[in-house]
Design a protein around this motif. Structure first.
Motif, PDB file in Angstrom:
ATOM      1  N   UNK A   1     -14.020 -38.416  91.979  1.00  0.00           N
ATOM      2  CA  UNK A   1     -15.131 -38.588  92.906  1.00  0.00           C
ATOM      3  C   UNK A   1     -14.718 -38.386  94.363  1.00  0.00           C
ATOM      4  N   UNK A   2     -13.419 -38.469  94.642  1.00  0.00           N
ATOM      5  CA  UNK A   2     -13.025 -38.530  96.048  1.00  0.00           C
ATOM      6  C   UNK A   2     -12.013 -37.476  96.471  1.00  0.00           C
ATOM      7  N   UNK A   3     -11.646 -36.590  95.569  1.00  0.00           N
ATOM      8  CA  UNK A   3     -10.685 -35.568  95.980  1.00  0.00           C
ATOM      9  C   UNK A   3     -10.695 -34.411  95.001  1.00  0.00           C
ATOM     10  N   UNK A   4     -10.087 -33.340  95.422  1.00  0.00           N
ATOM     11  CA  UNK A   4      -9.913 -32.197  94.542  1.00  0.00           C
ATOM     12  C   UNK A   4      -8.646 -32.434  93.732  1.00  0.00           C
ATOM     13  N   UNK A   5      -8.777 -32.373  92.402  1.00  0.00           N
ATOM     14  CA  UNK A   5      -7.610 -32.624  91.560  1.00  0.00           C
ATOM     15  C   UNK A   5      -6.671 -31.434  91.603  1.00  0.00           C
ATOM     16  N   UNK A   6      -5.400 -31.722  91.639  1.00  0.00           N
ATOM     17  CA  UNK A   6      -4.415 -30.639  91.637  1.00  0.00           C
ATOM     18  C   UNK A   6      -4.002 -30.353  90.213  1.00  0.00           C
ATOM     19  N   UNK A   7      -3.423 -29.181  90.005  1.00  0.00           N
ATOM     20  CA  UNK A   7      -2.940 -28.798  88.684  1.00  0.00           C
ATOM     21  C   UNK A   7      -1.944 -29.822  88.151  1.00  0.00           C
ATOM     22  N   UNK A   8      -1.098 -30.284  89.047  1.00  0.00           N
ATOM     23  CA  UNK A   8      -0.063 -31.222  88.594  1.00  0.00           C
ATOM     24  C   UNK A   8      -0.697 -32.488  88.039  1.00  0.00           C
ATOM     25  N   UNK A   9      -1.681 -32.982  88.797  1.00  0.00           N
ATOM     26  CA  UNK A   9      -2.339 -34.214  88.356  1.00  0.00           C
ATOM     27  C   UNK A   9      -2.942 -34.048  86.957  1.00  0.00           C
ATOM     28  N   UNK A  10      -3.632 -32.919  86.745  1.00  0.00           N
ATOM     29  CA  UNK A  10      -4.262 -32.694  85.455  1.00  0.00           C
ATOM     30  C   UNK A  10      -3.200 -32.483  84.380  1.00  0.00           C
ATOM     31  N   UNK A  11      -2.133 -31.754  84.742  1.00  0.00           N
ATOM     32  CA  UNK A  11      -1.068 -31.529  83.761  1.00  0.00           C
ATOM     33  C   UNK A  11      -0.503 -32.836  83.234  1.00  0.00           C
ATOM     34  N   UNK A  12      -0.283 -33.749  84.143  1.00  0.00           N
ATOM     35  CA  UNK A  12       0.285 -35.033  83.741  1.00  0.00           C
ATOM     36  C   UNK A  12      -0.625 -35.720  82.726  1.00  0.00           C
ATOM     37  N   UNK A  13      -1.930 -35.707  83.049  1.00  0.00           N
ATOM     38  CA  UNK A  13      -2.887 -36.363  82.157  1.00  0.00           C
ATOM     39  C   UNK A  13      -2.926 -35.678  80.794  1.00  0.00           C
ATOM     40  N   UNK A  14      -2.921 -34.363  80.813  1.00  0.00           N
ATOM     41  CA  UNK A  14      -2.949 -33.617  79.558  1.00  0.00           C
ATOM     42  C   UNK A  14      -1.737 -33.910  78.700  1.00  0.00           C
ATOM     43  N   UNK A  15      -0.616 -33.964  79.367  1.00  0.00           N
ATOM     44  CA  UNK A  15       0.607 -34.222  78.606  1.00  0.00           C
ATOM     45  C   UNK A  15       0.552 -35.585  77.933  1.00  0.00           C
ATOM     46  N   UNK A  16      -0.031 -36.517  78.633  1.00  0.00           N
ATOM     47  CA  UNK A  16      -0.141 -37.863  78.077  1.00  0.00           C
ATOM     48  C   UNK A  16      -1.017 -37.823  76.814  1.00  0.00           C
ATOM     49  N   UNK A  17      -2.124 -37.104  76.930  1.00  0.00           N
ATOM     50  CA  UNK A  17      -3.045 -37.008  75.789  1.00  0.00           C
ATOM     51  C   UNK A  17      -2.360 -36.313  74.617  1.00  0.00           C
ATOM     52  N   UNK A  18      -1.674 -35.205  74.934  1.00  0.00           N
ATOM     53  CA  UNK A  18      -1.009 -34.460  73.864  1.00  0.00           C
ATOM     54  C   UNK A  18       0.032 -35.320  73.161  1.00  0.00           C
ATOM     55  N   UNK A  19       0.736 -36.056  73.939  1.00  0.00           N
ATOM     56  CA  UNK A  19       1.764 -36.904  73.353  1.00  0.00           C
ATOM     57  C   UNK A  19       1.135 -37.921  72.406  1.00  0.00           C
ATOM     58  N   UNK A  20       0.021 -38.498  72.848  1.00  0.00           N
ATOM     59  CA  UNK A  20      -0.643 -39.496  72.018  1.00  0.00           C
ATOM     60  C   UNK A  20      -1.166 -38.866  70.739  1.00  0.00           C
ATOM     61  N   UNK A  21      -1.739 -37.675  70.857  1.00  0.00           N
ATOM     62  CA  UNK A  21      -2.271 -37.006  69.674  1.00  0.00           C
ATOM     63  C   UNK A  21      -1.151 -36.727  68.682  1.00  0.00           C
ATOM     64  N   UNK A  22      -0.014 -36.299  69.206  1.00  0.00           N
ATOM     65  CA  UNK A  22       1.122 -36.015  68.327  1.00  0.00           C
ATOM     66  C   UNK A  22       1.637 -37.286  67.682  1.00  0.00           C
ATOM     67  N   UNK A  23       1.780 -38.284  68.522  1.00  0.00           N
ATOM     68  CA  UNK A  23       2.375 -39.523  68.048  1.00  0.00           C
ATOM     69  C   UNK A  23       1.467 -40.285  67.102  1.00  0.00           C
ATOM     70  N   UNK A  24       0.206 -40.400  67.448  1.00  0.00           N
ATOM     71  CA  UNK A  24      -0.658 -41.314  66.694  1.00  0.00           C
ATOM     72  C   UNK A  24      -1.324 -40.689  65.484  1.00  0.00           C
ATOM     73  N   UNK A  25      -1.689 -39.391  65.569  1.00  0.00           N
ATOM     74  CA  UNK A  25      -2.327 -38.820  64.391  1.00  0.00           C
ATOM     75  C   UNK A  25      -1.607 -37.579  63.898  1.00  0.00           C
TER      76      UNK A  25
END
Ligand SMILES: [Zn+2]
Lengths: 819, 340
Positions: free
Chosen positions: A789-813
């Motif tokens: 809501x308050x800034x333009x997201x940078x690629x790095x910021x999104x990459x970090x979030x994606x990596x977290x999700x990917x890790x969880x998907x790999x680990x949990x299911x």
């Protein structure tokens, strides 16, 4: 009630055409449903005397009649009729005559003999053969001896009469008699009324020595009058009497029966004549039937009686079912020498129950069902005796028995005066009718003014208007004679009110609009179903859907119980449409379902709940622009999702959970629809075995939503608007390979759980199974939308979030990533 | 030099006339006005002129340049327009191909009619009341001045569940329930739409059908108000030129009572088969609430009066849409439903 125009004109002086009178009566409350006109203008028909009959020289089957038609010279008429005899009076159609059906009569040669006309049958005269005496049905119509030679047949038989058919409301049973019809007409038109005078009898006399009457049941019979007529000579009635009965729709039988029927038509009071000598001990007992008693009624049927029924009995046994039908055994016949004439007042509802129970409705029961004017019972008996004597059917025995146990109470009730306030009349009607006009109207109705004050009157209605009991009845009388059309047209004064739907009604309104808006078609099915349909659905005993409300007297088993589900009706509708070659269907119904829930033992009324049922089957056919779209599980799931979103639920509030054990539904294709974890409905494919029972050979998906479980506050107040951010959104794809049994919803939930508040949308855009990936797995491709809501997201910021999700998907299911 | 300029102008103008494409125009622009263009060259040679001639020639050269520029501009617009036209022409579609229609749902004619009736009466300040379809004999009959032995209470005509409970035979019990709930407060101004049931099944009777009932109770409600409300309803439902006609009739729960006719929607009053040549169609039953009914509902009939009316929704729908077979309304045939 059939009203002969000629008869009515003899009772009341009329200046109006039948059509004018019909309009006037209809607009004042005694509706004329129709006017029956004579079928055709009959002419040149005369009453002729057969002076001589000779054989036809050329033909065995024909005879030659010499007819005296009052023109001096006799007419020669050839006929083939079997029933002609010398000395008979018959209808003669002379040359130039026109008969029913337009048949023209001219002189014609019949096997060498010139026939100067034709002898006519009842049918050829246009008489309804079902209404005339049975012996007149076939062959040439025969006149009684008293009819003058040469008179016009149309006049004698009143073939030019017309009939007004009255449609009476239950309160106007008084108009089931011609005299009261005449009184009503006189009140409407101001015409003068002429009713015959009645020679009244004295109580007691010789009559009382000859018979006794006992009323054992006063609440069912309030009055019983008996008179005795001796030296009975059974014969056909005079023609005028026959004609009036025929006009009233009653078939003439013999003089005694005809007179009782005639008086019934005049006064509305049914009467019955017994063969006096066939009554055990020559006396009458009015009582309830005893268990096991039977009676053969006039129509030859053996009737089983019970104590609910009132009977007229002699010393030993029932001889008539009171007010409904007489017994065959005591019927008046050719052998009858003395009759006992009954005129009585019975309890209307009791007569109605009896006649219904026996399936026997007669002109008498029709009248007795409405409780009749008790005061005229004796007059009707006297009138009958007067007419029987007048036509020479018998000789009256002096005196009568008038058993009237509750006379005083009855008369008091009938003399109950009504006070009427002049102001009240105008208040109720919204009129400014003058007291003078009101007085004129009330007087025209033969209402007696007992007292006159400045503000109103004390009034006594005539005894034949039993429906006038209170002030409001008199206000209605004034209104209807004043003419409803003259009452002004206004709108209510007083405080303004706000018209609106309640919250529940708004919810249902929205559901309907949203279903229609999504392309579904609304249907309305009966609220009752066949119990067998629950068997079709495989609903087990004891299940809530088996908790049906049962109709005691259904029209058929098809409509035997109130529905507990909309599905049976919807499946029937699908089936009917498929039979008519409509195979692509999506219906919804918004209606109630009904559950006993302890009724009738533990609750006063069953429970009624609103439900929304949906079925979809077939597909949207492919077009030039797009491919075919199946109306399947996912189609309806989308409909439900849209519906719930439209009602204001967010995607986080509703969920679908797989359920395997619902009766009637496919175990692998059924979901429970839940809002905040609580089930509000079911979405699923109908079980193939159910479809087989219905004879449907295409897949059907259904939805049932319990409307009351949808929160009504949602439609009143949707969530507040989320501000739109001006910072750009970033979309990233995420493709994973998971084992087949992993549920998409679980994957989505995990992604959402791992993403932060910047994750705005998770959209599955591809689902792949096939050679490029392992067996028993599937590839899911998501598009994730990120936005802060308050800034333009940078690629790095999104990459970090994606990596977290990917890790969880790999680990949990155990998801494999596709890149 | 003057002559040189004149020839150049003439030549350039001739060449411009030949131009068809934007590229040709560009070529000409470069040829004359580019860095190495002919006009540029001439202008550059201006230094060799006599001082007094310079301003004159300069002006002339500038004029020629301006004129060429504006001409080029005009032609560019023109050619661009033509090229766009050509391109759009090539993009033509067959506009007669069918549209891609979102699928259209349909509302059942009975629910359409009920909704329309509701909206008309809401506009007149009525609220919508509902009640149970499975009803106590008391509310269905007794409280409406229909005593135990009234012909309307025949077992034959009603679906019974127990001797005291039946499928309501009309929406009128909601009148009684509303009075019981609201008294002694006024005004009451409600309509009651809903399903009702009678034991009848033939070409003109359905065992389940729909009614809309209306009830107004207030100080000084008059029969004339009934006429006004019903006239307003008829005009909104069937057209502004509608007339109504009230004929005296009988209902146990109203007095005075009336059958209400509207002018025939088919023949506009001239007489036809639908109206039995009378020009009128019976559509409503109505009347002033019977004082006994008010009393049973807890009101004092000396203080308040009321009006009530009721109509069959199927009848209204059949007239409105020209449906001649009642059964169509419950068969739910797609070929029928598709038409609403
Ligand atoms: Zn018409």
């Amino acid at each position: 009630m059939l009203v002969s125009w000629k008869w009515l004109n003899e009772l009341v002086a009329l200046q109006k055409t039948p059509e004018e009178l019909a309009e006037l009566m209809t607009m004042s409350g005694v509706a004329v449903e129709g006017i029956t006109y004579p079928e055709i203008e009959l002419k040149n028909l005369k009453v002729g005397l057969i002076a001589e009959i000779t054989d036809h020289p050329q033909a065995d089957k024909l005879v030659i009649c010499q007819l005296d038609v009052g023109e001096g010279e006799k007419k020669v008429i050839v006929t083939g009729a079997r029933n002609v005899r010398e000395g008979q009076k018959v209808p003669v159609a002379l040359p130039g005559a026109v008969l029913t059906g337009g048949k023209k009569i001219e002189s014609a040669e019949l096997r060498g003999i010139l026939s100067e006309g034709m002898l006519c049958s009842a049918n050829e005269l246009g008489l309804d053969v079902d209404k005339i005496p049975a012996e007149q049905k076939d062959g040439i119509y025969l006149f009684p001896a008293e009819v003058a030679i040469g008179t016009d047949v149309v006049q004698v038989l009143k073939l030019d009469d017309l009939i007004l058919e009255l449609e009476l409301t239950p309160n106007r049973a008084d108009c089931l008699g011609m005299w009261n019809v005449a009184r009503e007409v006189a009140a409407l038109t101001g015409g003068e009324i002429h009713l015959p005078e009645i020679n009244s009898s004295e109580e007691g006399g010789l009559c009382a020595d000859l018979t006794k009457v006992e009323i054992a049941n006063q609440e069912l019979c309030s009055r019983y009058v008996a008179r005795i007529i001796k030296d009975i000579k059974i014969a056909p009635s005079p023609l005028w009497l026959q004609q009036r009965l025929i006009a009233a729709g009653v078939r003439p039988i013999n003089n005694v029966v005809d007179v009782t029927n005639y008086v019934m038509m005049e006064m509305g009071q049914p009467l019955h004549a017994f063969d006096y000598d066939l009554l055990q001990e020559n006396r009458i007992v009015v009582r309830r039937a005893e268990e096991g008693e039977e009676l053969v009624t006039l129509d030859g049927q053996l009737r089983k009686l019970n104590p609910e029924m009132l009977v007229i009995a002699d010393a030993a046994k029932p001889v008539a079912i009171a007010g409904v039908m007489g017994g065959l055994e005591t019927e008046v016949t050719e052998q009858t020498k003395t009759i006992l004439l009954e005129a009585a007042a019975f309890n209307g509802p009791s007569i109605r129950r009896t006649s219904h129970a026996l399936g026997l409705r007669s002109e008498a029961s029709l009248r007795f069902e409405k409780t009749l004017e008790v005061e005229q019972v004796r007059l009707a008996a006297d009138r009958t005796v007067q007419l029987l004597t007048q036509i020479g059917a018998g000789v009256a025995v002096e005196g009568c028995i008038d058993c009237y146990p509750l006379q005083q109470q009855q008369q008091q009730r009938e003399k109950q005066a009504i006070s009427l306030r002049i102001k009240r009349v105008n208040q109720i009607l919204g009129t400014t009718i003058s007291a003078f006009t009101m007085e004129m109207i009330l007087k025209a109705l033969q209402i007696t003014f007992l007292e006159k004050n400045r503000d109103g009157w004390l009034l006594l209605p005539p005894s034949y208007r039993r429906d006038l009991e209170s002030e409001i009845d008199l206000i209605e009388e004034i209104a209807r004679l004043y003419d409803y059309e003259r009452i002004p047209t206004t709108l209510p004064e007083g405080v303004t009110t706000q018209g609106m739907r309640t919250t529940e009604q708004k919810l249902r309104y929205q559901l309907r609009k949203r279903m229609v808006g999504q392309g579904l078609v609304e249907v309305i099915n009966y609220s009752f179903i066949n119990r067998a349909q629950l068997d079709f659905l495989g609903i087990p005993d004891g299940a809530p859907l088996r908790d049906t409300v049962v109709i005691k007297n259904p029209l058929s088993e098809e409509q035997g119980v109130m529905r507990t589900s909309l599905l049976p009706g919807l499946l029937d509708t699908v089936k009917r449409n498929i039979n008519k070659h409509n195979k692509n269907l999506k219906f919804f119904e918004l209606g109630k379902v009904y559950f006993a829930e302890g009724f009738p033992e533990q609750s006063k009324l069953p429970v009624e709940k609103w439900a929304l049922g949906v079925v979809a089957t077939g597909k949207r056919e492919k077009s030039w622009a797009y491919g075919a779209e199946e109306y399947d599980f996912f189609y309806l799931k989308g409909v439900v999702e849209n519906l719930l979103t439209g009602l204001g639920y967010t995607e986080n509030e509703y969920t679908f959970a797989a359920v395997r054990d619902l009766p009637g539904l496919h175990p692998g294709r059924t979901a429970s629809i839940q809002i905040k974890g609580k089930e509000v409905g079911v979405l699923g494919e109908v079980h193939p075995l159910v479809l087989e029972k219905y004879g449907i050979d295409q897949r059907i998906t259904m939805v049932n939503l319990e409307v009351e479980k949808l929160a009504t506050e949602k439609i009143m107040k949707k969530g507040l608007v989320v501000p739109i951010t001006k910072f750009p959104a970033v979309a990233r794809d995420l493709a994973i390979i998971v084992p087949e049994e992993v549920k998409t919803a679980d994957v989505t939930a995990l992604i959402k759980e791992q993403g932060n508040e910047w994750l705005k949308e998770v959209r599955l855009f591809d689902l792949y199974r096939g050679q490029q990936i392992k067996e028993n797995s599937k590839s899911l491709a998501f598009s994730l939308t990120w936005q802060a809501p308050d800034k333009t997201l940078t690629d790095e910021e999104v990459n970090v979030l994606h990596q977290k999700i990917e890790a969880a998907l790999q680990g949990k299911i155990g998801a494999g990533l596709r890149r | 030099m003057r002559e040189q300029l004149r020839l150049l102008k003439e030549k350039a103008e001739n060449e411009l006339k030949q131009c068809q494409l934007l590229d040709d125009l560009n070529e000409i622009r470069v040829k004359y006005m580019g860095k190495k263009g002919e006009l540029t060259r001439i202008l550059r040679g201006m230094g060799q002129l006599a001082a007094e001639e310079r301003p004159v020639m300069g002006q002339l050269a500038n004029e020629i340049r301006d004129s060429l520029e504006s001409r080029l501009g005009q032609l560019t617009e023109k050619i661009k327009g033509k090229e766009l036209e050509r391109r759009l022409l090539a993009e033509s579609i067959d506009i007669t191909l069918p549209g891609i229609r979102p699928e259209m749902g349909r509302q059942h004619p009975l629910s359409l009619v009920i909704e329309e009736i509701e909206e008309i009466f809401m506009g007149m300040g009525f609220t919508i009341e509902e009640g149970p379809e499975i009803e106590l004999d008391h509310y269905n009959f007794e409280a409406l001045n229909i005593p135990k032995d009234h012909p309307a209470r025949d077992m034959q005509d009603s679906f019974y569940l127990t001797p005291e409970v039946l499928l309501r035979t009309h929406t009128s019990p909601v009148q009684a329930r509303t009075m019981e709930k609201t008294h002694p407060h006024v005004p009451v101004k409600i309509i009651v739409p809903g399903k009702v049931y009678r034991r009848d099944d033939d070409a003109t009777h359905s065992p389940m059908f729909h009614q809309v009932e209306g009830l107004v109770i207030d100080h000084q409600i008059r029969f004339s108000d009934l006429k006004g409300i019903l006239l307003s309803f008829a005009r909104q439902m069937f057209g502004a030129d509608q007339k109504i006609r009230l004929r005296p009739s009988f209902f146990p729960f109203t007095e005075p009572s009336a059958e209400v006719d509207i002018s025939c929607v088919i023949c506009k009053g001239a007489g036809c088969r639908t109206c039995g040549q009378t020009g009128w169609l019976e559509i409503l039953g109505a009347g002033m609430v019977h004082p006994r009914v008010l009393e049973m509902g807890g009101y004092n009939p000396e203080e308040v009066t009321g009006l009530a009316f009721g109509m069959g929704v199927e009848r209204v729908a059949m007239l409105k849409y020209g449906i001649d077979d009642l059964r169509m309304l419950f068969e739910n045939d797609m070929r029928f439903l598709r038409q609403f």
